[in-house]
Design a protein around this motif. Structure first.
Motif, PDB file in Angstrom:
ATOM      1  N   ASP A  59       0.832  -1.208   0.000  1.00 36.61           N
ATOM      2  CA  ASP A  59       0.000   0.000   0.000  1.00 36.61           C
ATOM      3  C   ASP A  59       0.864   1.255   0.000  1.00 36.61           C
ATOM      4  O   ASP A  59       0.574   2.233  -0.706  1.00 36.61           O
ATOM      5  CB  ASP A  59      -0.918   0.004   1.216  1.00 36.61           C
ATOM      6  CG  ASP A  59      -2.038  -1.018   1.107  1.00 36.61           C
ATOM      7  OD1 ASP A  59      -2.418  -1.360  -0.030  1.00 36.61           O
ATOM      8  OD2 ASP A  59      -2.534  -1.481   2.151  1.00 36.61           O
ATOM      9  N   GLU A  62       2.306   1.819  -3.426  1.00 37.81           N
ATOM     10  CA  GLU A  62       1.315   2.325  -4.369  1.00 37.81           C
ATOM     11  C   GLU A  62       1.008   3.795  -4.130  1.00 37.81           C
ATOM     12  O   GLU A  62       0.877   4.584  -5.071  1.00 37.81           O
ATOM     13  CB  GLU A  62       0.033   1.496  -4.259  1.00 37.81           C
ATOM     14  CG  GLU A  62      -0.968   1.767  -5.353  1.00 37.81           C
ATOM     15  CD  GLU A  62      -0.378   1.534  -6.730  1.00 37.81           C
ATOM     16  OE1 GLU A  62      -0.719   2.305  -7.642  1.00 37.81           O
ATOM     17  OE2 GLU A  62       0.441   0.611  -6.906  1.00 37.81           O
ATOM     18  N   SER A 118      -9.592  -6.208  -2.249  1.00 38.62           N
ATOM     19  CA  SER A 118      -9.031  -4.861  -2.319  1.00 38.62           C
ATOM     20  C   SER A 118      -7.596  -4.865  -2.849  1.00 38.62           C
ATOM     21  O   SER A 118      -7.214  -3.996  -3.644  1.00 38.62           O
ATOM     22  CB  SER A 118      -9.087  -4.195  -0.944  1.00 38.62           C
ATOM     23  OG  SER A 118      -8.376  -4.948   0.014  1.00 38.62           O
ATOM     24  N   ASN A 122      -6.332  -3.047  -6.366  1.00 32.80           N
ATOM     25  CA  ASN A 122      -5.198  -2.122  -6.310  1.00 32.80           C
ATOM     26  C   ASN A 122      -4.146  -2.486  -7.357  1.00 32.80           C
ATOM     27  O   ASN A 122      -3.739  -1.652  -8.177  1.00 32.80           O
ATOM     28  CB  ASN A 122      -4.606  -2.165  -4.891  1.00 32.80           C
ATOM     29  CG  ASN A 122      -3.274  -1.455  -4.787  1.00 32.80           C
ATOM     30  OD1 ASN A 122      -2.882  -0.660  -5.640  1.00 32.80           O
ATOM     31  ND2 ASN A 122      -2.542  -1.752  -3.732  1.00 32.80           N
ATOM     32  N   SER A 145      -7.077   2.352  -8.475  1.00 34.79           N
ATOM     33  CA  SER A 145      -6.029   1.788  -7.634  1.00 34.79           C
ATOM     34  C   SER A 145      -6.191   2.263  -6.198  1.00 34.79           C
ATOM     35  O   SER A 145      -6.043   1.484  -5.248  1.00 34.79           O
ATOM     36  CB  SER A 145      -4.652   2.191  -8.172  1.00 34.79           C
ATOM     37  OG  SER A 145      -3.630   1.756  -7.314  1.00 34.79           O
ATOM     38  N   VAL A 149      -6.471   0.365  -2.461  1.00 33.87           N
ATOM     39  CA  VAL A 149      -5.613   0.685  -1.317  1.00 33.87           C
ATOM     40  C   VAL A 149      -6.456   1.070  -0.109  1.00 33.87           C
ATOM     41  O   VAL A 149      -6.178   0.653   1.026  1.00 33.87           O
ATOM     42  CB  VAL A 149      -4.645   1.828  -1.676  1.00 33.87           C
ATOM     43  CG1 VAL A 149      -3.838   2.246  -0.452  1.00 33.87           C
ATOM     44  CG2 VAL A 149      -3.700   1.407  -2.786  1.00 33.87           C
ATOM     45  N   SER A 222       1.390  -5.847  -4.107  1.00 35.20           N
ATOM     46  CA  SER A 222      -0.051  -5.968  -3.823  1.00 35.20           C
ATOM     47  C   SER A 222      -0.630  -7.247  -4.410  1.00 35.20           C
ATOM     48  O   SER A 222      -1.425  -7.946  -3.756  1.00 35.20           O
ATOM     49  CB  SER A 222      -0.806  -4.749  -4.364  1.00 35.20           C
ATOM     50  OG  SER A 222      -0.616  -4.603  -5.756  1.00 35.20           O
TER      51      SER A 222
END
Length: 523
Positions: A59, A62, A118, A122, A145, A149, A222
Motif C-alpha cells: 500500500d 502504491e 481490495s 489495487n 487503484s 488501497v 499488492s
C-alpha cells in the motif's frame, strides 16, 4: 409405575440441574483475550506479521510511487503544477471511497475476503495505469487503484490486531506500522534505480519508458499479497463476533498447533466469549447468532449505516470525533508535504537555494515545458528521506507500551509541525535534505501511535468501520493538502508550508483529549 405428576416433577428437576450446570459452565467461559493468550506466541504470529507487513508495504509503495514519477512524467503527460496536485490527490480520493465501503464490508463479511478483493483491485488498476498515454486516463486508473488501497489499509490492521494478545498488541502494531517505512524505502530505491534509466519502448503512437516500467514493477507487492491471503484463516475475533464460535475455536486451535508443534497438552478451549464484562450474556448472544446468514444488497448498506450511527453515539462519539480530527490534520500536513518532496528536491537541484527560491524562475519558464529528466540527486534525496523513518519506527517499537500511545502521538504531531516552519528558511539542498529527514523521523512517531490508537479505541463490531471512517477523514486531508500545494507552490511555497505546520500543531493539541488505551482489553 410413576404417576404423571411424578414424571413431570422429575423432568423439571433434571431440567433445573442441567440449567444450573450450564450456567456454571458459562461463568467459567474463556474470554477471547484469554483464549488468544493460550495459543502462545510463535511461528503463526510471525507469519501473520510477515504477510500483513508485506501488504502494508504494498500500500505504501502504491501511494508514494506516484510522487517519484512526477518530475519524469511531466514531459510525457504534459503536466502543470495543478495536474501534479491532482495526480498526488487522486489516489486519496479512491482511498476515501474504498476505505469506508470496504471497511464496513469487512465488519460483516470478514477481513480475509475483503483483503483478497481490495489488494487485487489495487494491483490490477495500477498495472493498467502504466500503459496509459493520456493524463486523464492515467488519473482515472490511479483512482481505481486508490479504491483498492483504501480497502486494504484499515482491514490489514484490524486483521492483524485481532490475532494479538493485549500484552504484545501495542508493540506488534508498531512493528507492523514500520512496514509502511519499508514500502517507502522500496519505492524510493526502485525509483532511484529505474526512473533515471533511458530504457523502454518508443514509437510514434505508444511510449513505455522507465517511469512506466517503475509503476508496473510497483504492483508486484499488492498482487503477491492477495495471492498469499488465500492461505490464511479468517480472524477468529471476527468469527466470534458474528456468532461463529465453533469456527473461531477451530482457527485458534490451528494457531496453537502452529505455535506449539511439539506440545503434549492439546488446545482445550470449548466455550469462548467476547469479554469478561458479562460472560453469560455474551455467550447467549453468540449462540443466538449461530444461524444468522449474512446477505448482501440493501442489508449491507443498512449495516454500514448502523455501524456509523453507533460510532456517533455515546460512549463512542467523543473518541470518533477526536480521531477524525486528528486523522484529517496529520494527513493534510504529512501527505500535503511528503508527496511533494521529490518535486521540491528536483527544483532545488535545478535552481539552487531554498525550495521557495525557485518561484520566479518557474513562473518565468512555466509555459516552455522544457523536459529535463531529474538526476540522481532527486532520487537519492527521496531514498534518504524515506530511510529517515527508521529511527522513529525503532523508537515506537520499544517505547509504545512504556510511554503510551497518546504521549507519542502528541510529541510526533507537535514536533513535525514545528519542523515544517523552518523549511522555507533553508539556503541549500543539504539543509533541505536534513530538515526533510527530520520531518520524516518525527512524523513517523505520530503515525505509528495513531495506528495503534485507532485499532484499540473501538469494539470489534465497528472496528473496521471506524478505521475506514478515520481513513476517509485522512484521505480528505491528504486530498486538500495536495491540491493546496498544487495551487500555491508556484505562488510561494511558504504559504502551504505554514498551513501544514499549523494543522499538525492543531492535531497534536486535539489528540490530548483521546483516552489512554495502553494494555487494555479490546472488546
Amino acid at each position: 409405575m410413576m404417576t404423571e405428576e411424578a414424571k413431570n416433577s422429575d423432568h423439571d428437576e433434571r431440567s433445573h440441574l442441567m440449567s444450573t450446570e450450564q450456567g456454571c459452565n458459562n461463568l467459567y467461559a474463556v474470554t477471547y483475550e484469554e483464549a488468544i493468550s493460550k495459543t502462545g506466541y510463535g511461528k503463526f504470529h510471525f507469519m501473520v506479521l510477515a504477510l500483513c507487513g508485506w501488504a502494508v508495504s504494498s500500500d505504501a509503495i502504491e501511494v508514494l510511487s506516484i510522487s517519484f514519477v512526477l518530475p519524469a512524467a511531466q514531459c510525457d503527460l504534459n503536466l502543470t503544477s495543478n495536474d501534479k496536485g491532482w495526480l498526488n490527490s487522486i489516489i486519496f480520493v479512491g482511498m476515501m471511497l474504498g476505505g469506508y465501503g470496504w471497511g464496513s464490508l469487512a465488519d460483516h463479511y470478514g477481513r480475509r475476503q475483503v483483503l483478497l478483493g481490495s489488494l487485487t483491485v489495487n494491483g490490477l488498476a495500477a498495472l493498467a495505469s502504466s500503459f496509459s498515454q493520456t493524463f486523464w486516463l492515467f488519473l482515472l486508473l490511479r483512482l481505481f487503484s486508490g479504491i483498492g488501497v483504501g480497502g486494504s489499509i484499515p482491514v490489514i490492521f484490524s486483521y492483524f490486531t485481532e490475532f494479538q494478545p493485549k500484552e504484545k498488541r501495542g508493540t506488534m502494531i508498531s512493528v507492523l506500522a514500520t512496514f509502511w517505512m519499508f514500502g517507502n524505502i522500496i519505492a524510493a530505491g526502485l525509483a532511484w534505480i529505474i526512473v533515471p534509466l533511458d530504457i523502454g519502448y518508443f514509437s510514434s503512437t505508444f511510449t513505455y519508458d522507465s517511469w512506466r516500467i517503475f509503476i508496473a514493477i510497483c504492483t508486484f507487492p499488492s498482487l503477491s499479497s492477495a495471492a498469499l491471503f488465500f492461505l490464511m484463516p479468517e480472524s477468529p475475533k471476527f468469527l466470534l463476533n458474528v456468532g461463529k464460535a465453533e469456527q473461531a475455536a477451530v482457527v485458534l486451535k490451528k494457531v496453537y498447533d502452529i505455535n506449539n508443534p511439539k506440545a503434549i497438552i492439546p488446545f482445550e478451549v470449548e466455550t469462548i466469549v467476547l469479554s469478561s464484562d458479562n460472560k453469560t450474556e455474551s455467550l447467549h448472544r453468540i449462540n443466538a447468532n449461530k444461524n444468522v446468514k449474512h446477505t448482501c444488497g440493501s442489508k449491507s448498506v443498512t449495516r454500514l449505516l448502523n455501524s456509523t450511527f453507533e460510532l456517533l453515539q455515546a460512549p463512542l462519539r467523543r473518541s470518533t470525533i477526536i480521531l477524525l480530527t486528528v486523522s484529517f490534520t496529520i494527513s493534510f500536513g504529512y501527505y500535503g508535504l511528503w508527496m511533494w518532496f521529490p518535486e521540491l528536491f528536483s527544483r532545488v537541484e535545478k535552481y539552487g537555494g531554498s525550495p521557495c527560491d525557485h518561484v520566479k524562475v518557474v513562473n518565468a519558464t512555466s509555459n516552455n515545458h522544457t523536459c529535463i529528466i531529474p538526476d540522481n540527486w532527486t532520487y537519492q534525496s527521496g531514498f534518504l528521506t524515506a530511510l529517515s523513518n527508521l529511527p522513529g519506527n525503532l523508537f515506537t517499537i520499544f517505547l509504545m507500551d512504556r510511554l503510551g500511545r497518546k504521549t507519542i502521538l502528541v510529541i510526533g504531531m507537535l514536533g513535525s509541525g514545528v519542523s515544517v516552519f523552518f523549511i522555507p528558511l533553508i539556503h541549500n539542498k543539504i539543509q533541505n535534505l536534513l530538515l526533510s529527514c527530520t520531518f520524516g523521523l518525527i512524523s513517523t512517531l505520530a503515525w505509528n501511535a495513531l495506528d495503534v490508537l485507532q485499532a484499540e479505541l473501538f469494539p470489534t463490531g465497528v472496528r473496521s468501520t471506524a478505521m475506514g471512517l478515520s481513513s476517509a477523514a485522512s484521505r480528505i486531508g491528504a486530498i486538500l493538502g495536495n491540491l493546496a500545494f498544487g495551487e500555491l507552490v508556484d505562488v510561494h511555497c511558504a504559504v502551504p508550508m505554514i498551513m501544514v505546520a499549523a494543522l499538525l500543531v492543531l492535531g497534536g493539541l486535539t489528540s490530548l483529549k483521546l483516552p489512554n488505551t495502553t494494555k487494555i482489553d479490546i472488546h
